[in-house]
Design a protein around this motif. Structure first.
Motif, short mmCIF file in Angstrom:
data_model
loop_
_atom_site.label_atom_id
_atom_site.label_comp_id
_atom_site.label_asym_id
_atom_site.label_seq_id
_atom_site.Cartn_x
_atom_site.Cartn_y
_atom_site.Cartn_z
N LEU A 1 0.81 -1.22 0.00
CA LEU A 1 0.00 0.00 0.00
C LEU A 1 0.84 1.27 0.00
CD1 LEU A 1 -2.76 1.34 0.07
CD2 LEU A 1 -2.77 1.07 2.55
N ASP A 2 1.83 1.37 0.87
CA ASP A 2 2.61 2.61 0.97
C ASP A 2 3.40 2.87 -0.31
OD1 ASP A 2 2.49 3.62 4.00
OD2 ASP A 2 2.49 1.43 3.99
N ALA A 3 4.04 1.82 -0.84
CA ALA A 3 4.83 1.99 -2.05
C ALA A 3 3.95 2.38 -3.23
CB ALA A 3 5.59 0.71 -2.35
N LEU A 4 2.79 1.76 -3.33
CA LEU A 4 1.87 2.10 -4.42
C LEU A 4 1.42 3.55 -4.32
CD1 LEU A 4 -0.38 -1.09 -4.67
CD2 LEU A 4 1.02 -0.12 -6.51
N TRP A 5 1.10 3.99 -3.12
CA TRP A 5 0.62 5.36 -2.97
C TRP A 5 1.70 6.37 -3.36
CZ3 TRP A 5 -3.68 7.78 -3.05
CH2 TRP A 5 -3.70 9.15 -2.74
N VAL A 6 2.93 6.15 -2.92
CA VAL A 6 4.00 7.07 -3.28
C VAL A 6 4.20 7.09 -4.79
CG1 VAL A 6 6.47 7.56 -3.03
CG2 VAL A 6 5.14 6.86 -1.03
N LEU A 7 4.16 5.94 -5.42
CA LEU A 7 4.32 5.89 -6.88
C LEU A 7 3.24 6.70 -7.58
CD1 LEU A 7 5.29 2.22 -7.84
CD2 LEU A 7 6.60 4.30 -8.30
N TYR A 8 1.99 6.44 -7.26
CA TYR A 8 0.89 7.10 -7.97
C TYR A 8 0.72 8.55 -7.56
CZ TYR A 8 -0.89 3.22 -10.69
OH TYR A 8 -1.04 2.23 -11.64
N ASP A 9 1.09 8.88 -6.34
CA ASP A 9 0.90 10.25 -5.86
C ASP A 9 2.03 11.18 -6.26
OD1 ASP A 9 -0.70 12.10 -4.27
OD2 ASP A 9 0.95 12.08 -2.84
N ARG A 10 3.25 10.64 -6.42
CA ARG A 10 4.40 11.54 -6.57
C ARG A 10 5.36 11.18 -7.70
NH1 ARG A 10 6.81 11.97 -0.53
NH2 ARG A 10 8.10 13.54 -1.54
N VAL A 11 5.22 10.03 -8.31
CA VAL A 11 6.25 9.59 -9.25
C VAL A 11 5.71 9.31 -10.65
CG1 VAL A 11 8.02 7.83 -9.71
CG2 VAL A 11 7.63 8.62 -7.35
N LEU A 12 4.70 8.47 -10.75
CA LEU A 12 4.22 8.04 -12.06
C LEU A 12 3.59 9.20 -12.84
CD1 LEU A 12 2.51 4.64 -11.19
CD2 LEU A 12 4.63 4.96 -12.47
N ARG A 13 3.95 9.29 -14.10
CA ARG A 13 3.37 10.29 -14.99
C ARG A 13 2.21 9.65 -15.76
NH1 ARG A 13 8.92 12.06 -17.85
NH2 ARG A 13 8.78 9.82 -18.22
N VAL A 14 1.13 9.43 -15.01
CA VAL A 14 -0.09 8.90 -15.61
C VAL A 14 -1.26 9.32 -14.73
CG1 VAL A 14 0.09 6.67 -14.41
CG2 VAL A 14 -1.23 6.84 -16.53
N GLY B 1 -0.18 -9.78 -8.42
CA GLY B 1 -1.60 -9.49 -8.63
C GLY B 1 -2.57 -10.24 -7.75
N HIS B 2 -2.07 -11.14 -6.91
CA HIS B 2 -2.99 -11.96 -6.11
C HIS B 2 -3.51 -11.23 -4.87
CE1 HIS B 2 1.13 -12.62 -4.76
NE2 HIS B 2 0.66 -12.91 -3.57
N GLY B 3 -3.02 -10.04 -4.60
CA GLY B 3 -3.55 -9.24 -3.50
C GLY B 3 -3.80 -7.83 -3.99
N PRO B 4 -4.83 -7.62 -4.83
CA PRO B 4 -4.95 -6.35 -5.54
C PRO B 4 -5.71 -5.25 -4.79
CG PRO B 4 -6.66 -7.83 -6.30
CD PRO B 4 -5.84 -8.60 -5.28
N MET B 5 -6.13 -5.48 -3.55
CA MET B 5 -6.99 -4.49 -2.91
C MET B 5 -6.32 -3.13 -2.76
SD MET B 5 -7.47 -7.69 -1.54
CE MET B 5 -7.04 -7.72 0.20
N ALA B 6 -5.02 -3.11 -2.40
CA ALA B 6 -4.33 -1.82 -2.27
C ALA B 6 -4.26 -1.13 -3.63
CB ALA B 6 -2.94 -2.03 -1.70
N TYR B 7 -3.98 -1.89 -4.66
CA TYR B 7 -3.92 -1.34 -6.03
C TYR B 7 -5.26 -0.73 -6.40
CZ TYR B 7 -3.03 -1.54 -11.13
OH TYR B 7 -2.86 -1.25 -12.46
N TYR B 8 -6.35 -1.45 -6.16
CA TYR B 8 -7.68 -0.92 -6.47
C TYR B 8 -7.97 0.35 -5.66
CZ TYR B 8 -8.78 -5.42 -8.74
OH TYR B 8 -8.80 -6.53 -9.56
N ALA B 9 -7.59 0.33 -4.38
CA ALA B 9 -7.84 1.49 -3.53
C ALA B 9 -7.10 2.72 -4.04
CB ALA B 9 -7.44 1.18 -2.08
N VAL B 10 -5.86 2.54 -4.47
CA VAL B 10 -5.07 3.66 -4.98
C VAL B 10 -5.64 4.16 -6.30
CG1 VAL B 10 -2.81 4.35 -5.85
CG2 VAL B 10 -2.98 3.04 -3.73
N LEU B 11 -5.99 3.24 -7.20
CA LEU B 11 -6.58 3.65 -8.48
C LEU B 11 -7.88 4.42 -8.25
CD1 LEU B 11 -6.03 0.52 -10.76
CD2 LEU B 11 -4.86 2.72 -10.91
#
Length: 216
Positions: free
Chosen positions: A18-31, A49-59
């Motif tokens: 969760l934390d790594a995904l949030w930092v990526l999408y909030d501050r790094v990824l250009r998308v 991909g077998h635990g996608p809830m954090a990914y879905y929450a961030v998206l």
């Protein structure tokens, strides 16, 4: 994430990212939702991909799809399955299944973009430490370093669930193949951001995010 309930067996796999995904999408990824189909966007591939809830929450938090979708997670008619489906989930670049597919796909994505003359997009892939038990990943690591795939970035979320491990630690495996690699606290947002944005001219980049052990 608390909106997603039901018969979910991979909660720790999700919370570890969760934390790594949030930092990526909030501050790094250009998308963004507005640029999700543009050729020069950054690509993010969720191999773990077998635990996608954090990914879905961030998206959902970033507006790729309505947050109202979240409570239906895993239900028969929900687009949010127990593995992401790139056809059904806005913002998802790949579908995932068996472990070990994402990093080879990321290598191919970088090569495909290069062949099209698209040299600016960065490709990120998130894998779990247990995925490094799969031989397909070692082939991808061994190729990407000597090939100098500078636009390739691998985030390894390490929750001590690998069967085999690697002498000297995970980062040493990448370094031995010519990658730039760093290990950080996977809950420290500033450390994650610094590692994600560190320069690595001429080499692919690996960031190992250490989190609490899966069974802790």
């Amino acid at each position: 994430m608390a909106l997603m309930t039901g018969d979910e067996k991979h909660g720790p796999a999700a919370t570890s990212t969760l934390d790594a995904l949030w930092v990526l999408y909030d501050r790094v990824l250009r998308v963004t939702p507005a640029t999700a189909d543009t050729p020069d966007r950054d690509r993010f591939l969720l191999s773990k991909g077998h635990g996608p809830m954090a990914y879905y929450a961030v998206l959902a938090g970033k507006g790729f799809f309505p947050q109202e979708w979240l409570p239906g997670f895993g239900s028969y008619d929900s687009p949010l399955g127990h593995h992401p489906d790139r056809v059904l989930v806005p913002g998802a670049e790949i579908g995932s299944g068996s472990l070990g597919h994402g990093l080879p796909l990321a290598v191919g994505t970088v090569l495909g973009l290069r062949a099209q003359g698209l040299t600016e997009p960065r490709v990120w892939v998130l894998i779990g430490d247990a995925e490094l038990d799969e031989g397909s990943n070692h082939e991808a690591i061994a190729y990407a370093g000597p090939a100098g795939l500078e636009r390739l970035h691998t985030l390894v979320v390490d929750n001590s669930s690998a069967t085999h491990g690697w002498p000297g630690g995970i980062a040493s495996r990448f370094e031995a193949a010519g990658w730039s690699a760093q290990t950080v606290d996977g809950r420290d947002h500033e450390a994650l951001y610094a590692a994600f944005t560190a320069p690595h001219p001429g080499r692919p980049r690996a960031v190992v995010a250490r989190v609490e052990p899966k069974n802790a």
